[in-house]
Each structure stands twice: as structure tokens, then as C-alpha cells.
Scaffold this motif. Structure first.
Motif, PDB file in Angstrom:
ATOM      1  N   ILE A   3      36.455  29.421  41.544  1.00  0.00           N
ATOM      2  CA  ILE A   3      36.954  30.799  42.044  1.00  0.00           C
ATOM      3  C   ILE A   3      36.000  31.877  41.217  1.00  0.00           C
ATOM      4  CG2 ILE A   3      38.968  32.745  41.750  1.00  0.00           C
ATOM      5  CD1 ILE A   3      41.041  29.955  41.914  1.00  0.00           C
ATOM      6  N   LEU A   4      35.469  31.270  39.912  1.00  0.00           N
ATOM      7  CA  LEU A   4      34.987  32.015  39.502  1.00  0.00           C
ATOM      8  C   LEU A   4      33.118  31.645  39.725  1.00  0.00           C
ATOM      9  CD1 LEU A   4      36.848  31.421  35.599  1.00  0.00           C
ATOM     10  CD2 LEU A   4      37.036  34.007  37.597  1.00  0.00           C
ATOM     11  N   LYS A  35      43.173  32.202  46.415  1.00  0.00           N
ATOM     12  CA  LYS A  35      41.422  32.162  45.685  1.00  0.00           C
ATOM     13  C   LYS A  35      40.882  32.488  45.789  1.00  0.00           C
ATOM     14  CE  LYS A  35      41.831  27.413  45.894  1.00  0.00           C
ATOM     15  NZ  LYS A  35      41.708  26.093  46.458  1.00  0.00           N
ATOM     16  N   PHE A  38      41.761  36.344  45.473  1.00  0.00           N
ATOM     17  CA  PHE A  38      40.910  36.603  43.971  1.00  0.00           C
ATOM     18  C   PHE A  38      39.671  36.587  43.971  1.00  0.00           C
ATOM     19  CE2 PHE A  38      39.398  35.658  40.270  1.00  0.00           C
ATOM     20  CZ  PHE A  38      41.224  36.705  39.303  1.00  0.00           C
ATOM     21  N   ASP A  42      37.734  39.931  42.990  1.00  0.00           N
ATOM     22  CA  ASP A  42      36.763  40.418  41.762  1.00  0.00           C
ATOM     23  C   ASP A  42      34.962  40.294  42.014  1.00  0.00           C
ATOM     24  OD1 ASP A  42      36.940  39.168  39.200  1.00  0.00           O
ATOM     25  OD2 ASP A  42      35.317  37.177  39.871  1.00  0.00           O
ATOM     26  N   ARG A  66      42.269  28.858  35.131  1.00  0.00           N
ATOM     27  CA  ARG A  66      41.148  29.030  35.375  1.00  0.00           C
ATOM     28  C   ARG A  66      41.491  30.113  35.644  1.00  0.00           C
ATOM     29  NH1 ARG A  66      39.815  24.656  40.192  1.00  0.00           N
ATOM     30  NH2 ARG A  66      40.817  22.155  38.861  1.00  0.00           N
ATOM     31  N   LEU A  67      41.606  30.907  35.252  1.00  0.00           N
ATOM     32  CA  LEU A  67      41.847  33.020  35.535  1.00  0.00           C
ATOM     33  C   LEU A  67      42.290  33.478  34.455  1.00  0.00           C
ATOM     34  CD1 LEU A  67      42.765  33.356  39.426  1.00  0.00           C
ATOM     35  CD2 LEU A  67      40.983  32.958  38.758  1.00  0.00           C
ATOM     36  N   ARG A  69      41.613  36.411  33.369  1.00  0.00           N
ATOM     37  CA  ARG A  69      42.140  36.973  32.953  1.00  0.00           C
ATOM     38  C   ARG A  69      42.777  37.552  34.089  1.00  0.00           C
ATOM     39  NH1 ARG A  69      38.147  39.117  36.142  1.00  0.00           N
ATOM     40  NH2 ARG A  69      37.025  37.482  36.847  1.00  0.00           N
ATOM     41  N   LEU A  70      43.345  36.668  34.475  1.00  0.00           N
ATOM     42  CA  LEU A  70      45.096  37.399  35.444  1.00  0.00           C
ATOM     43  C   LEU A  70      46.302  37.174  34.243  1.00  0.00           C
ATOM     44  CD1 LEU A  70      45.488  37.959  37.811  1.00  0.00           C
ATOM     45  CD2 LEU A  70      45.793  35.488  37.988  1.00  0.00           C
TER      46      LEU A  70
END
Length: 390
Positions: A3-4, A35, A38, A42, A66-67, A69-70
Motif C-alpha cells: 500500500i505504501l 488497500k 487507501f 493517499d 502496515r498503515l 498513519r491510520l
């Protein structure tokens, strides 16, 4: 999907600094599209993530890692107490109505609700949910997860149909399905669902049908598990939420929990439309999905992604010249543009949340009611082996 570290970007994205960012809460995160959505948000920017709640501990813990910031909330109540502007529900089909009901009964004054398609395991449950949402939250902007609706190829098709350039349309064909192996995904194999690809992927194809032509009057269909065949190499499948797409392994036709193929005839007063689905396409997602429309003045051929649109007219009509017109794509021909579909869908929803757009042309509650009524009719027809009125 990492995801990132997704590769796509929206270099043309701009934001009005005078507008407060839209606050988004993720209620339920078991469907893999969470995913992708998001990641798109993002890349878009201009939003505030309130956080997420997921009742399956293993999924919630891994997603929180994994996230970072969430923020993770231990209860749905705590999450909605953050007063989001939009609540997004990515649960499995049986749980989407349950969480949607929880959200609309919570006092948080959110203005947008996003529901993963097809919206319920049982169509009747969604019909009731739609009535409840409209009664309890009048004016709420609701969007179902039919991102392919926002494909540039479908935009091209809508323009052709709206300008009535094909003459008298007598027939059309819509094909959909999933790559070989993907029918084994958890999300195609939910025990509480009516079935497999006709429900979980056919809803996308029927959204295209209903968007262009409305709902049919009656249908007849065949939904089949085929005789079991020896295993063959997969194109790709997703074994769980975090592994990503696996391109190794072998599965055989006839080994799915539900149907391998579906075909159906949809009757309209002035035309007949046929639909066919397979769980065993030999290429990547959407590459084989096709729309073919035939009229007395021309024909239209569309593939949602990689986007292709080809129009042939005997004589010029509307804004289209005689002869062949090809869709000019946003990215180089042969390039997937699915992230753009997600972005356009978000823009549609968020503009409605801000009160700057109407619900025209979106994938709203009543659109999904129509889709599920046709899906229900398809399964009933296959079971009873007779025509079913929609």
C-alpha cells in the motif's frame, strides 16, 4: 499490494486550501479493495484519516502495522465518535448491511457512506437497507464500489448512447469474469452469498448494462459448475488480505465453491441484451471484459481496462463523424488506468458530500437495488429453468 509503495501518481492533483479536509473512517477492512482505495486517497491528498475498526484481531493488528498513519480503534463506536465526514465499509458481503445499519444509527453527522459492492449477501437485505438509509438519513450521499463505472471507456460509451448515434439498437453483448485462479479468492467464495462470479463480478457488468440501458423486463439464464478438469497454471489469485496477488499454483475448472460460467438473456421492449461470465479468463483483471453494441447506423466496442473504445458509424451523427472513431486514452494505449477510476469515483462522492454536485450518473443506492434485482432474477431463472420478470 504494498500500500505504501504503490507506483502510480496523480501529478495533476490540486486542493483548495480554503476547504477543510474531508475526514474518512474505515469501518470494516476485510475486502482487498480497501488497500487500493487507501492508496488512491493517499496519492490524492487533501483528506484526513480518522482511523479504522476491524473486528478480526489478526487483520486489525496487521493493518495497523502496515498503515501507521491510520489509527486503530478497538470499537466501532469509538471510531464514529471522531465525527467523520465519510464512512467507508469494506466488510465481506454478509457484514456490509450490518455495519451500514450501525453507522446510520450512530449520532455522528457524517454526510457520505461508501459500501463495497455488491452490498449484501442476500439481495433482499440490501433492498431493506436502502429503505432504512433513505428514511433515517435523507440526503446522505451513498456510493457503491463500482469503480469501473468511472472508466474513460465507459464515459465514451455513455456519450455514444446518450447522443443516440447508433440508430435503432437491436442487440448488445456484455462479457465479464475474473482471471483464472481468482475464483478461488475468499471474496468469490463466501458461503452466505447466492453464488460466485455472477454475484461478485457480474454486479460490475450489470452496472454497465443498467447504466447504459436501464434494467431489463425479464431474464433467462444458465449458471453452471462445469465438469472437473485437470489443474492448470493460474493467472493470479489473492489467498488473503495481505499476501497480495499470487501468480504461482494450479487450479482446475470445476473445483470452485460456486459457478464456473454464467450466461443470460435480458429482454427489453426494443432490444435483447446477452451477458456471459467466466471464472477462467486467460488474462489480467478487466482485460477481457467487453461491451459490443449493434445499431442500424453503427456499432460500438468497448473494453473497460486497459481502456479501449471503437465506434463505427455509417453516417455522421451527433458529435461523431462517419467511419471509425477511436477513444483517445489518458495514458498510452495498453496501459491500465484503474487508479483513475478510483479517483474519479472519490471525486464524485466527495463533491456530493460538499454539496457541489448532484447524484446524477453515480453508483447510488437505487442503482444497486436495480443491479441486485437482476442478479436475483438470474439465480432464480437458473434454478427454475424459466424466464423471470425483473
Amino acid at each position: 499490494m504494498d500500500i505504501l509503495n504503490t507506483k502510480f501518481t496523480f501529478q495533476d492533483e490540486t486542493h483548495d486550501d480554503q476547504k477543510a479536509p474531508i475526514k474518512i473512517a474505515f469501518l470494516g477492512t476485510r475486502h482487498p479493495h480497501v488497500k487500493y482505495r487507501f492508496a488512491v486517497l493517499d496519492k490524492m491528498g487533501g483528506f484526513e484519516f480518522c482511523g479504522f475498526h476491524e473486528e478480526v484481531e489478526e487483520i486489525a493488528s496487521e493493518l495497523a502495522k502496515r498503515l501507521p498513519r491510520l489509527p486503530r480503534f478497538n470499537t466501532a463506536e469509538e471510531l464514529l465518535n471522531t465525527n467523520p465526514d465519510v464512512v467507508m465499509i469494506h466488510s465481506l458481503d454478509p457484514d456490509v448491511p450490518r455495519w451500514a445499519r450501525f453507522a446510520i444509527d450512530h449520532p455522528a453527522p457524517f454526510k457520505g457512506l461508501f459500501l463495497e459492492k455488491p452490498g449484501a449477501a442476500d439481495p433482499a437485505d440490501f433492498y431493506n437497507l436502502a429503505e432504512e438509509i433513505e428514511a433515517k438519513r435523507p440526503g446522505l450521499a451513498v456510493e457503491l464500489g463500482y469503480e469501473i463505472h468511472y472508466s474513460e471507456a465507459l464515459e465514451f460509451a455513455r456519450k455514444v448512447i446518450r447522443e443516440n448515434v447508433l440508430g435503432d439498437i437491436t442487440t448488445a453483448r456484455f462479457h465479464g469474469g475474473c482471471p483464472s485462479g481468482a475464483g478461488m479468492d475468499l471474496w468469490q467464495s463466501i458461503p452466505e452469498d447466492l453464488g460466485g462470479i455472477m454475484q461478485t463480478e457480474g454486479c460490475h457488468t450489470l452496472e454497465n448494462v443498467i447504466d447504459l440501458f436501464g434494467a431489463p423486463e425479464r431474464v433467462v439464464s444458465s449458471i453452471r459448475k462445469l465438469p472437473e478438469r485437470p489443474p492448470h497454471p493460474v493467472v493470479g489469485w489473492i489467498p488473503d488480505l495481505f499476501t497480495g496477488t499470487v501468480t504461482t499454483g494450479e487450479f482446475g475448472v470445476g473445483t470452485l465453491l460456486y459457478e464456473d460460467v454464467c450466461s443470460g438473456i435480458m429482454e427489453y421492449p426494443d432490444k435483447t441484451i446477452v451477458l456471459d461470465m467466466t471464472a477462467w479468463e486467460p488474462t489480467e483483471w478487466c482485460n477481457e471484459w467487453a461491451i459490443d453494441i449493434y445499431g442500424t447506423n453503427g456499432s460500438l466496442h468497448v473494453i473497460p481496462d486497459f481502456p479501449v473504445g471503437t465506434l463505427y458509424l455509417r453516417e455522421a451523427r451527433g458529435s461523431f463523424a462517419a467511419g471509425e472513431t477511436k477513444l483517445s486514452t489518458e495514458l498510452p494505449h495498453g496501459t491500465s488506468n484503474v487508479p483513475s477510476c478510483y479517483r474519479k469515483q472519490f471525486r464524485s462522492l466527495f463533491n456530493r458530500v460538499r454539496g457541489t454536485a448532484s447524484a446524477d450518473g453515480c453508483c447510488d443506492l437505487q442503482t444497486n437495488v436495480k443491479i441486485l434485482k437482476v442478479i436475483d432474477a438470474f439465480y432464480k431463472s437458473a434454478n427454475l429453468k424459466q424466464w423471470i420478470d425483473v
